[in-house]
Design a protein around this motif. Structure first.
Motif, PDB file in Angstrom:
ATOM      1  N   THR A 214     -12.350   4.651  50.889  1.00 26.94           N
ATOM      2  CA  THR A 214     -12.949   3.551  51.626  1.00 26.94           C
ATOM      3  C   THR A 214     -12.184   3.422  52.946  1.00 26.94           C
ATOM      4  O   THR A 214     -10.975   3.609  52.979  1.00 26.94           O
ATOM      5  CB  THR A 214     -12.816   2.237  50.817  1.00 26.94           C
ATOM      6  OG1 THR A 214     -13.403   2.439  49.535  1.00 26.94           O
ATOM      7  CG2 THR A 214     -13.477   1.084  51.529  1.00 26.94           C
ATOM      8  N   ALA A 215     -12.888   3.102  54.021  1.00 24.55           N
ATOM      9  CA  ALA A 215     -12.243   2.958  55.333  1.00 24.55           C
ATOM     10  C   ALA A 215     -11.127   1.917  55.267  1.00 24.55           C
ATOM     11  O   ALA A 215     -11.270   0.884  54.623  1.00 24.55           O
ATOM     12  CB  ALA A 215     -13.279   2.564  56.388  1.00 24.55           C
ATOM     13  N   ARG A 216     -10.041   2.201  55.907  1.00 27.38           N
ATOM     14  CA  ARG A 216      -8.856   1.346  56.013  1.00 27.38           C
ATOM     15  C   ARG A 216      -8.137   1.147  54.672  1.00 27.38           C
ATOM     16  O   ARG A 216      -7.326   0.243  54.544  1.00 27.38           O
ATOM     17  CB  ARG A 216      -9.191   0.008  56.660  1.00 27.38           C
ATOM     18  CG  ARG A 216      -9.636   0.150  58.109  1.00 27.38           C
ATOM     19  CD  ARG A 216      -9.879  -1.177  58.787  1.00 27.38           C
ATOM     20  NE  ARG A 216     -10.845  -2.029  58.156  1.00 27.38           N
ATOM     21  CZ  ARG A 216     -12.165  -1.932  58.253  1.00 27.38           C
ATOM     22  NH1 ARG A 216     -12.688  -0.985  58.988  1.00 27.38           N
ATOM     23  NH2 ARG A 216     -12.961  -2.776  57.634  1.00 27.38           N
ATOM     24  N   GLN A 217      -8.434   1.976  53.702  1.00 30.11           N
ATOM     25  CA  GLN A 217      -7.747   1.917  52.408  1.00 30.11           C
ATOM     26  C   GLN A 217      -6.989   3.223  52.137  1.00 30.11           C
ATOM     27  O   GLN A 217      -6.552   3.462  51.019  1.00 30.11           O
ATOM     28  CB  GLN A 217      -8.747   1.642  51.282  1.00 30.11           C
ATOM     29  CG  GLN A 217      -9.434   0.317  51.377  1.00 30.11           C
ATOM     30  CD  GLN A 217      -8.472  -0.850  51.244  1.00 30.11           C
ATOM     31  OE1 GLN A 217      -7.532  -0.823  50.473  1.00 30.11           O
ATOM     32  NE2 GLN A 217      -8.693  -1.889  52.031  1.00 30.11           N
ATOM     33  N   GLU A 218      -6.830   4.042  53.176  1.00 34.86           N
ATOM     34  CA  GLU A 218      -6.204   5.348  53.006  1.00 34.86           C
ATOM     35  C   GLU A 218      -4.776   5.235  52.471  1.00 34.86           C
ATOM     36  O   GLU A 218      -4.384   5.936  51.540  1.00 34.86           O
ATOM     37  CB  GLU A 218      -6.186   6.128  54.336  1.00 34.86           C
ATOM     38  CG  GLU A 218      -7.540   6.329  54.956  1.00 34.86           C
ATOM     39  CD  GLU A 218      -7.988   5.187  55.857  1.00 34.86           C
ATOM     40  OE1 GLU A 218      -9.106   5.274  56.368  1.00 34.86           O
ATOM     41  OE2 GLU A 218      -7.225   4.216  56.044  1.00 34.86           O
TER      42      GLU A 218
ATOM     43  N   TYR B 193      -9.905   9.435  54.813  1.00 32.87           N
ATOM     44  CA  TYR B 193      -9.510  10.619  54.057  1.00 32.87           C
ATOM     45  C   TYR B 193      -8.009  10.609  53.783  1.00 32.87           C
ATOM     46  O   TYR B 193      -7.218  10.120  54.579  1.00 32.87           O
ATOM     47  CB  TYR B 193      -9.850  11.913  54.804  1.00 32.87           C
ATOM     48  CG  TYR B 193     -11.328  12.142  54.923  1.00 32.87           C
ATOM     49  CD1 TYR B 193     -12.045  12.729  53.883  1.00 32.87           C
ATOM     50  CD2 TYR B 193     -12.007  11.752  56.064  1.00 32.87           C
ATOM     51  CE1 TYR B 193     -13.413  12.924  53.983  1.00 32.87           C
ATOM     52  CE2 TYR B 193     -13.380  11.947  56.167  1.00 32.87           C
ATOM     53  CZ  TYR B 193     -14.066  12.527  55.136  1.00 32.87           C
ATOM     54  OH  TYR B 193     -15.416  12.715  55.226  1.00 32.87           O
ATOM     55  N   VAL B 194      -7.638  11.176  52.644  1.00 30.62           N
ATOM     56  CA  VAL B 194      -6.250  11.392  52.263  1.00 30.62           C
ATOM     57  C   VAL B 194      -6.153  12.854  51.855  1.00 30.62           C
ATOM     58  O   VAL B 194      -7.052  13.380  51.183  1.00 30.62           O
ATOM     59  CB  VAL B 194      -5.858  10.473  51.079  1.00 30.62           C
ATOM     60  CG1 VAL B 194      -4.498  10.814  50.538  1.00 30.62           C
ATOM     61  CG2 VAL B 194      -5.918   9.019  51.492  1.00 30.62           C
ATOM     62  N   MET B 195      -5.089  13.523  52.251  1.00 33.79           N
ATOM     63  CA  MET B 195      -4.876  14.914  51.889  1.00 33.79           C
ATOM     64  C   MET B 195      -3.893  14.964  50.722  1.00 33.79           C
ATOM     65  O   MET B 195      -2.858  14.299  50.753  1.00 33.79           O
ATOM     66  CB  MET B 195      -4.319  15.710  53.074  1.00 33.79           C
ATOM     67  CG  MET B 195      -5.157  15.587  54.347  1.00 33.79           C
ATOM     68  SD  MET B 195      -6.879  16.027  54.141  1.00 33.79           S
ATOM     69  CE  MET B 195      -6.785  17.775  54.014  1.00 33.79           C
ATOM     70  N   VAL B 196      -4.226  15.749  49.683  1.00 35.30           N
ATOM     71  CA  VAL B 196      -3.396  15.833  48.484  1.00 35.30           C
ATOM     72  C   VAL B 196      -3.145  17.302  48.148  1.00 35.30           C
ATOM     73  O   VAL B 196      -4.087  18.088  48.025  1.00 35.30           O
ATOM     74  CB  VAL B 196      -4.069  15.141  47.275  1.00 35.30           C
ATOM     75  CG1 VAL B 196      -3.182  15.230  46.048  1.00 35.30           C
ATOM     76  CG2 VAL B 196      -4.405  13.702  47.591  1.00 35.30           C
ATOM     77  N   GLU B 197      -1.867  17.647  47.995  1.00 36.14           N
ATOM     78  CA  GLU B 197      -1.500  18.998  47.565  1.00 36.14           C
ATOM     79  C   GLU B 197      -1.357  18.965  46.041  1.00 36.14           C
ATOM     80  O   GLU B 197      -0.552  18.203  45.504  1.00 36.14           O
ATOM     81  CB  GLU B 197      -0.186  19.425  48.218  1.00 36.14           C
ATOM     82  CG  GLU B 197       0.225  20.829  47.882  1.00 36.14           C
ATOM     83  CD  GLU B 197       1.533  21.228  48.539  1.00 36.14           C
ATOM     84  OE1 GLU B 197       1.704  22.422  48.779  1.00 36.14           O
ATOM     85  OE2 GLU B 197       2.374  20.343  48.785  1.00 36.14           O
TER      86      GLU B 197
END
Length: 150
Positions: A9-13, A40-44
């Motif tokens: 959700t926007a602004r919940q990153e 967006y969140v990037m996850v390894e």
């Protein structure tokens, strides 16, 4: 190691990134929520299966980004530019007209006299001062109004 993009959700990153990071799974190695990347969140992680299960428990996480029905991954080279901060004085040149947006001279207009990139500072000369006095401020305390190079 693949890097997955998680839609949020926007602004919940930041919230989503913090919740993923607090989950105790050895298969999740790193979480990145860059300010310049909205929603967006990037996850390894080792694989998308464990990540999907974790995301089911997290509010504001919308799921993994898919392309053509398959979960898309990114490489380190594609997200590397999010890891190195840009200096606050980038895009500022000597002679630029700026507005001070913080500090005791907030709201004043000035002309850039000198830029110290190593300290991330700018020396400006206030427009409406009767005696020209150089004032040194941090790069994040000014906003460029007019640039001579443009």
């Amino acid at each position: 190691m693949p890097i997955f993009a998680v839609k949020t959700t926007a602004r919940q990153e930041r919230t989503v990134a913090d919740m993923i990071a607090t989950k105790d799974f050895a298969e999740i190695h790193a979480v990145l929520a860059p300010d310049s990347l909205t929603s967006y969140v990037m996850v390894e992680a080792d694989d998308d299966g464990i990540l999907s299960r974790v995301l089911d428990e997290i509010p504001h996480a919308r799921g993994l980004v898919e392309s053509g029905g398959m979960v898309g991954t990114s490489s380190m080279a594609e997200v590397e530019h999010f890891l190195s901060p840009t200096p606050d004085v980038e895009g500022i040149a000597e002679g630029d007209i700026v507005e001070l947006i913080a500090g005791p001279f907030k709201g004043e207009k000035a002309r850039v006299q000198r830029i110290d990139e190593t300290k991330d500072q700018v020396t400006v000369e206030l427009y409406e001062a009767t005696v020209p006095i150089p004032v040194t401020v941090r790069g994040d305390q000014i906003r460029v109004l007019d640039s001579e190079e443009r």
